[in-house]
Design an enzyme around this catalytic site. Structure first.
Site, PDB file in Angstrom:
ATOM      1  N   HIS A 106       0.842  -1.199   0.000  1.00  0.00           N
ATOM      2  CA  HIS A 106       0.000   0.000   0.000  1.00  0.00           C
ATOM      3  C   HIS A 106       0.877   1.249   0.000  1.00  0.00           C
ATOM      4  O   HIS A 106       1.898   1.285   0.672  1.00  0.00           O
ATOM      5  CB  HIS A 106      -0.881   0.034   1.250  1.00  0.00           C
ATOM      6  CG  HIS A 106      -1.986  -0.973   1.231  1.00  0.00           C
ATOM      7  ND1 HIS A 106      -3.008  -0.970   2.141  1.00  0.00           N
ATOM      8  CD2 HIS A 106      -2.233  -2.009   0.390  1.00  0.00           C
ATOM      9  CE1 HIS A 106      -3.843  -1.966   1.867  1.00  0.00           C
ATOM     10  NE2 HIS A 106      -3.386  -2.614   0.832  1.00  0.00           N
ATOM     11  N   TYR A 119      -9.166   5.212   8.146  1.00  0.00           N
ATOM     12  CA  TYR A 119      -9.304   5.573   9.557  1.00  0.00           C
ATOM     13  C   TYR A 119     -10.423   6.609   9.648  1.00  0.00           C
ATOM     14  O   TYR A 119     -10.277   7.712   9.114  1.00  0.00           O
ATOM     15  CB  TYR A 119      -8.000   6.183  10.077  1.00  0.00           C
ATOM     16  CG  TYR A 119      -6.874   5.182  10.267  1.00  0.00           C
ATOM     17  CD1 TYR A 119      -6.150   4.680   9.191  1.00  0.00           C
ATOM     18  CD2 TYR A 119      -6.527   4.756  11.548  1.00  0.00           C
ATOM     19  CE1 TYR A 119      -5.117   3.765   9.384  1.00  0.00           C
ATOM     20  CE2 TYR A 119      -5.490   3.848  11.753  1.00  0.00           C
ATOM     21  CZ  TYR A 119      -4.802   3.359  10.664  1.00  0.00           C
ATOM     22  OH  TYR A 119      -3.777   2.456  10.856  1.00  0.00           O
ATOM     23  N   PRO A 168      -3.147  -0.206  18.988  1.00  0.00           N
ATOM     24  CA  PRO A 168      -2.894  -0.642  17.610  1.00  0.00           C
ATOM     25  C   PRO A 168      -3.126   0.424  16.532  1.00  0.00           C
ATOM     26  O   PRO A 168      -2.866   0.177  15.357  1.00  0.00           O
ATOM     27  CB  PRO A 168      -3.875  -1.818  17.416  1.00  0.00           C
ATOM     28  CG  PRO A 168      -4.900  -1.651  18.477  1.00  0.00           C
ATOM     29  CD  PRO A 168      -4.268  -0.917  19.608  1.00  0.00           C
ATOM     30  N   LYS A 185       2.061  -0.420  15.090  1.00  0.00           N
ATOM     31  CA  LYS A 185       3.500  -0.475  15.394  1.00  0.00           C
ATOM     32  C   LYS A 185       3.949  -1.704  16.178  1.00  0.00           C
ATOM     33  O   LYS A 185       5.147  -2.003  16.213  1.00  0.00           O
ATOM     34  CB  LYS A 185       3.899   0.770  16.213  1.00  0.00           C
ATOM     35  CG  LYS A 185       3.850   2.060  15.424  1.00  0.00           C
ATOM     36  CD  LYS A 185       5.031   2.164  14.486  1.00  0.00           C
ATOM     37  CE  LYS A 185       4.870   3.251  13.458  1.00  0.00           C
ATOM     38  NZ  LYS A 185       4.783   2.811  12.092  1.00  0.00           N
ATOM     39  N   TYR A 207       4.203   6.541   9.919  1.00  0.00           N
ATOM     40  CA  TYR A 207       3.390   5.360   9.616  1.00  0.00           C
ATOM     41  C   TYR A 207       4.193   4.315   8.834  1.00  0.00           C
ATOM     42  O   TYR A 207       4.164   3.124   9.166  1.00  0.00           O
ATOM     43  CB  TYR A 207       2.132   5.762   8.823  1.00  0.00           C
ATOM     44  CG  TYR A 207       1.049   4.718   8.884  1.00  0.00           C
ATOM     45  CD1 TYR A 207      -0.036   4.871   9.736  1.00  0.00           C
ATOM     46  CD2 TYR A 207       1.114   3.558   8.113  1.00  0.00           C
ATOM     47  CE1 TYR A 207      -1.020   3.909   9.826  1.00  0.00           C
ATOM     48  CE2 TYR A 207       0.131   2.593   8.197  1.00  0.00           C
ATOM     49  CZ  TYR A 207      -0.935   2.770   9.058  1.00  0.00           C
ATOM     50  OH  TYR A 207      -1.907   1.811   9.143  1.00  0.00           O
TER      51      TYR A 207
HETATM   52  C1  FAD Z   1      -5.158  -9.614  21.186  1.00  0.00           C
HETATM   53  C2  FAD Z   1      -4.162  -8.762  20.423  1.00  0.00           C
HETATM   54  C3  FAD Z   1      -4.560  -8.145  19.235  1.00  0.00           C
HETATM   55  C4  FAD Z   1      -3.658  -7.344  18.540  1.00  0.00           C
HETATM   56  N1  FAD Z   1      -4.072  -6.727  17.404  1.00  0.00           N
HETATM   57  C5  FAD Z   1      -3.220  -5.909  16.754  1.00  0.00           C
HETATM   58  C6  FAD Z   1      -3.649  -5.230  15.597  1.00  0.00           C
HETATM   59  O1  FAD Z   1      -4.790  -5.368  15.161  1.00  0.00           O
HETATM   60  N2  FAD Z   1      -2.760  -4.411  14.980  1.00  0.00           N
HETATM   61  C7  FAD Z   1      -1.485  -4.224  15.455  1.00  0.00           C
HETATM   62  O2  FAD Z   1      -0.714  -3.474  14.870  1.00  0.00           O
HETATM   63  N3  FAD Z   1      -1.046  -4.886  16.547  1.00  0.00           N
HETATM   64  C8  FAD Z   1      -1.883  -5.716  17.202  1.00  0.00           C
HETATM   65  N4  FAD Z   1      -1.465  -6.351  18.304  1.00  0.00           N
HETATM   66  C9  FAD Z   1      -0.064  -6.172  18.718  1.00  0.00           C
HETATM   67  C10 FAD Z   1       0.886  -7.171  18.040  1.00  0.00           C
HETATM   68  O3  FAD Z   1       0.198  -8.329  17.705  1.00  0.00           O
HETATM   69  C11 FAD Z   1       2.050  -7.435  19.001  1.00  0.00           C
HETATM   70  O4  FAD Z   1       2.750  -6.219  19.165  1.00  0.00           O
HETATM   71  C12 FAD Z   1       3.006  -8.540  18.552  1.00  0.00           C
HETATM   72  O5  FAD Z   1       2.363  -9.784  18.640  1.00  0.00           O
HETATM   73  C13 FAD Z   1       4.280  -8.537  19.392  1.00  0.00           C
HETATM   74  O6  FAD Z   1       5.030  -9.701  19.145  1.00  0.00           O
HETATM   75  P1  FAD Z   1       5.820 -10.428  20.317  1.00  0.00           P
HETATM   76  O7  FAD Z   1       6.532 -11.558  19.670  1.00  0.00           O
HETATM   77  O8  FAD Z   1       6.570  -9.455  21.098  1.00  0.00           O
HETATM   78  O9  FAD Z   1       4.696 -10.976  21.317  1.00  0.00           O
HETATM   79  P2  FAD Z   1       3.558 -12.062  21.094  1.00  0.00           P
HETATM   80  O10 FAD Z   1       3.119 -12.092  19.686  1.00  0.00           O
HETATM   81  O11 FAD Z   1       2.539 -11.797  22.156  1.00  0.00           O
HETATM   82  O12 FAD Z   1       4.282 -13.434  21.380  1.00  0.00           O
HETATM   83  C14 FAD Z   1       4.598 -13.874  22.685  1.00  0.00           C
HETATM   84  C15 FAD Z   1       4.573 -15.391  22.710  1.00  0.00           C
HETATM   85  O13 FAD Z   1       4.981 -15.841  23.996  1.00  0.00           O
HETATM   86  C16 FAD Z   1       4.128 -16.893  24.426  1.00  0.00           C
HETATM   87  N5  FAD Z   1       4.148 -16.934  25.885  1.00  0.00           N
HETATM   88  C17 FAD Z   1       3.506 -16.108  26.749  1.00  0.00           C
HETATM   89  N6  FAD Z   1       3.784 -16.467  28.016  1.00  0.00           N
HETATM   90  C18 FAD Z   1       4.621 -17.524  27.945  1.00  0.00           C
HETATM   91  C19 FAD Z   1       5.255 -18.338  28.919  1.00  0.00           C
HETATM   92  N7  FAD Z   1       5.068 -18.121  30.225  1.00  0.00           N
HETATM   93  N8  FAD Z   1       6.032 -19.338  28.499  1.00  0.00           N
HETATM   94  C20 FAD Z   1       6.231 -19.575  27.182  1.00  0.00           C
HETATM   95  N9  FAD Z   1       5.642 -18.840  26.213  1.00  0.00           N
HETATM   96  C21 FAD Z   1       4.858 -17.830  26.591  1.00  0.00           C
HETATM   97  C22 FAD Z   1       2.767 -16.518  23.825  1.00  0.00           C
HETATM   98  O14 FAD Z   1       1.911 -17.627  23.704  1.00  0.00           O
HETATM   99  C23 FAD Z   1       3.189 -15.954  22.466  1.00  0.00           C
HETATM  100  O15 FAD Z   1       3.236 -16.942  21.466  1.00  0.00           O
HETATM  101  C24 FAD Z   1      -2.337  -7.173  19.019  1.00  0.00           C
HETATM  102  C25 FAD Z   1      -1.940  -7.811  20.196  1.00  0.00           C
HETATM  103  C26 FAD Z   1      -2.836  -8.591  20.904  1.00  0.00           C
HETATM  104  C27 FAD Z   1      -2.390  -9.241  22.189  1.00  0.00           C
END
Ligand code: FAD
Length: 396
Positions: free
Chosen positions: A72, A201, A293, A297, A385
């Site tokens: 996009h 938006y 969200p 980011k 963005y």
């Molecule tokens: C419900 C939800 C909806 C979202 N929607 C959007 C959106 O629409 N747009 C947007 O831009 N961002 C969104 N986000 C934000 C984005 O998805 C996150 O910033 C991104 O997933 C970050 O990646 P991460 O790997 O740091 O964490 P995560 O993706 O959360 O990965 C962490 C992993 O650690 C695992 N874990 C947790 N605790 C333990 C433990 N004790 N032992 C072992 N493993 C564990 C979890 O199962 C998970 O697989 C959303 C986040 C959430 C929670």
């Protein structure tokens, strides 16, 4: 058992870190509490900044994204029944975003991990961290009912906002900066062709709405709702009616309806912990910071953190120098706070706050008009963005 880097969490951060380390010949073990099927289906983010796209390509993971992702070059801001396009390409010298679901990124990363023969354990339980202040930190966990202990040189806490890693750091060693917003997002995924080819938006008296997509057949839509909203109170019919009302334009544009594949409510919060490191534990991604969200980011920040962390770990194992690791928190936080500000700013400009009076609403409208009419203001939104270059914030 022993490994060089113990990684807790198989989200985008943990899986990408494992991949970058594996390519540099550094051994790691990934521990994930959910099943592979669960993490590959979890619908979350979907907007990749240019630097995340570049990282996936450079790491040899971009093949499916290049085929299936949607590039996009702008977004639309919509208010008072009219749309106003912010042209990213023109305002940022050709940069853009790619729409490619987070679960697709996770699938590609899991596949790469398994193909490389890297260790990844799903469905682990009771993960605990010990000896973080020593040269040999340990991770204890249960797998298939058996207790295990993994001795590591370093631990990467990539286990999201509700994980155990951040909680393993003594409270007096961390400072938390937080803001909770007085609303949530009700999100749906619908089997319907997107009615527009870029994200929209929408600001209005009924509250904020976002039109987005995940593929040429699947539309992603969000509504601002109260934080305590119950999903049971939102029938599919009610969701569609509200979406039409919030997204409608004077020229009769309408979102395409389709069967609802998924529906959820997510609270909106900003949070950062400083520093992102304690002893031999490094926090990355949502484990260290979350953003609302609105600015898209979260996943991009997670990817940037692990790129910085991987470089530091590679330097340590190759040359014995800890200089980059010592700068890890400082380097990441510069980008994190820029994204925190942008996400807060987009959220504040586009949502109806329950406590706002008519003066505040006039200010919001004026801000929106300024952003769409002033080239300087549009360029600032566009630059943030599409994401600042990967090099941004890495120099002292
Ligand atoms: C419900 C939800 C909806 C979202 N929607 C959007 C959106 O629409 N747009 C947007 O831009 N961002 C969104 N986000 C934000 C984005 O998805 C996150 O910033 C991104 O997933 C970050 O990646 P991460 O790997 O740091 O964490 P995560 O993706 O959360 O990965 C962490 C992993 O650690 C695992 N874990 C947790 N605790 C333990 C433990 N004790 N032992 C072992 N493993 C564990 C979890 O199962 C998970 O697989 C959303 C986040 C959430 C929670």
């Amino acid at each position: 058992m022993r490994t060089q880097v113990g990684i807790i969490g198989a989200g985008p951060a943990g899986l990408m870190l494992a991949h970058l380390l594996q390519r540099a010949g550094i051994e790691s073990v990934v521990l994930e509490k959910h099943t592979r099927d669960y993490i590959e289906r979890r619908v979350r983010a979907g907007v990749l900044e240019q630097s995340t796209v570049d990282l996936l390509n450079d790491a040899g993971l971009g093949e499916r994204m290049r085929r299936e992702g949607m590039v996009h070059h702008g977004i639309q801001l919509r208010f008072d029944g009219a749309g106003h396009r912010i042209d990213f390409s023109e305002l940022t010298g050709g940069r853009g975003i790619t729409v490619y679901g987070q679960q697709e990124v996770v699938k590609d990363l899991v596949r790469a991990r398994l193909d490389a023969g890297g260790a990844i354990h799903f469905s682990v339980d009771e993960v605990g961290l010990q000896g973080l202040d020593t040269q040999r930190p340990r991770i204890s966990y249960m797998l298939h009912g058996e207790a295990h202990e993994l001795e590591c040189d370093f631990v990467a806490g990539c286990d999201g906002f509700h994980g155990v890693s951040r909680q393993a750091i003594p409270a007096d060693k961390l400072t938390t900066f937080e803001r909770t917003y007085p609303f949530a997002w009700l999100g749906i995924l619908a089997q319907a062709a997107p009615a527009h080819d870029e994200l929209i938006y929408a600001y209005g008296d009924r509250g904020f709405a976002l039109f987005s997509m995940r593929s040429p057949q699947v539309t992603r839509l969000y509504l601002q709702v109260a934080p305590e909203e119950r999903l049971d109170d939102w029938s599919d019919d009610r969701v569609w009616q509200e979406l039409h009302a919030r997204l409608e334009t004077h020229d009769g544009w309408r979102v395409n309806e389709g069967s609802v594949l998924e529906k959820s409510v997510t609270g909106m919060r900003s949070s950062v912990v400083e520093p992102m490191q304690h002893g031999r534990l490094f926090l990355a991604g949502d484990a260290a910071h979350i953003v609302p969200p609105t600015g898209a980011k979260g996943m991009n920040l997670a990817m940037n953190d692990v790129l910085v962390l991987a470089r530091g770990l590679i330097e340590h194992f190759e040359s014995g120098s800890d200089a980059a690791l010592q700068r890890y928190s400082q380097t990441c936080l510069r980008r994190v706070w820029r994204a925190e500000h942008f996400s807060w700013w987009m959220t504040s400009m586009l949502h109806r706050f329950p406590a706002d009076d008519s003066f505040q609403q006039r200010l919001q409208r004026s801000q929106l008009e300024y952003v769409v009419r002033s080239r300087a203001a549009s360029a600032s939104l566009a630059e943030n963005y599409v994401g600042l270059p990967a090099s941004w914030g890495t120099e002292p």
